[in-house]
Design an enzyme around this catalytic site. Structure first.
Site, mmCIF file in Angstrom:
data_model
loop_
_atom_site.group_PDB
_atom_site.id
_atom_site.type_symbol
_atom_site.label_atom_id
_atom_site.label_comp_id
_atom_site.label_asym_id
_atom_site.label_seq_id
_atom_site.Cartn_x
_atom_site.Cartn_y
_atom_site.Cartn_z
ATOM 1 N N SER A 151 0.844 -1.197 0.000
ATOM 2 C CA SER A 151 0.000 0.000 0.000
ATOM 3 C C SER A 151 0.873 1.238 0.000
ATOM 4 O O SER A 151 1.961 1.253 0.580
ATOM 5 C CB SER A 151 -0.922 0.002 1.231
ATOM 6 N N ASP A 152 0.397 2.274 -0.677
ATOM 7 C CA ASP A 152 1.121 3.541 -0.712
ATOM 8 C C ASP A 152 0.105 4.669 -0.839
ATOM 9 O O ASP A 152 -0.983 4.473 -1.381
ATOM 10 C CB ASP A 152 2.097 3.587 -1.891
ATOM 11 N N GLN A 153 0.486 5.833 -0.335
ATOM 12 C CA GLN A 153 -0.422 6.977 -0.372
ATOM 13 C C GLN A 153 0.311 8.221 -0.851
ATOM 14 O O GLN A 153 1.434 8.492 -0.428
ATOM 15 C CB GLN A 153 -1.014 7.237 1.014
#
Length: 221
Positions: free
Chosen positions: A97-99
């Site tokens: 996951s990355d934001q």
């Protein structure tokens, strides 16, 4: 006492017997679950699904590619993080996951210092910022990959300098993109937020992840 004919009628045919054996003795085990992240916020969110998992730090270059839009960056890095630990877990389901936070053409990363956090909050005061969270679930047994992007729009209140200083005195926001830790005191800086998944803003969209895990054989709930 049963007759020979009755006994024979109760016997399973070879095909039915084989099917029953296969169902009872040859169930394919669900792979191990791996969270490819060192974020304590993502770890706390994943605990909510009550599934045992391990944490592994991915070695990933998070630099955006030239002319890459934020949504593409977030989803590409989510996939990259899952693949970064693939060799260590050849029989697992790996979560990456990355934001990326952005307002117009400006991106907001983790500030790392109080001065940068102050500058970010002054810049975001009264504006709408988009937090685009990329999510990947990689089945390392067969290479099957699920990818999703979840956007959260957040409007910051008009923030006075005194409010920003009080917030930074009380909240450790140096490891949060945009400097607003929404699951803590940072929520007091916001006017509203819009998202399909309330957990996406924290960094791990659990609604989307639960759907992916069900597709891979997990029973949720």
């Amino acid at each position: 006492m049963l007759s020979c004919a009755a006994l024979a009628s109760q016997r399973l045919s070879p095909i039915k017997a084989c099917k029953n054996i296969c169902k009872s003795n040859f169930t394919v085990p669900i792979p191990q679950l791996i969270l490819a992240s060192t974020s304590p916020y993502r770890r706390e969110l994943l605990i909510r699904l009550q599934i045992p998992f391990e944490v592994c730090a991915p070695a990933t270059d998070e630099t955006p590619l030239p002319d890459e839009i934020p949504a593409v960056t977030a989803e590409r890095l989510a996939v990259a993080k899952a693949h970064a630990v693939l060799e260590r877990y050849p029989d697992a389901l790996i979560i990456g996951s990355d934001q990326v936070a952005y307002c117009g053409t400006q991106r907001f990363s983790k500030p790392g210092s109080r001065d940068k956090a102050r500058a970010q909050l002054r810049s975001l005061s009264g504006h709408v910022v988009v937090f685009h969270t990329g999510l990947c679930l990689l089945n390392s047994r067969n290479g099957r990959t699920h990818v999703r992007g979840v956007a959260t729009e957040v409007r910051f209140r008009e923030l006075a300098d005194a409010e920003i200083e009080r917030y930074l005195d009380k909240e450790d926001a140096l490891n949060c993109a945009g400097s607003a830790r929404s699951e803590g005191l940072g929520v007091s800086l916001l006017e509203w937020m819009k998202s399909d998944d309330p957990t996406a803003l924290v960094g791990l969209p659990l609604i989307a992840l639960a759907e992916m895990l069900r597709a891979e054989g997990f029973a949720l709930p």
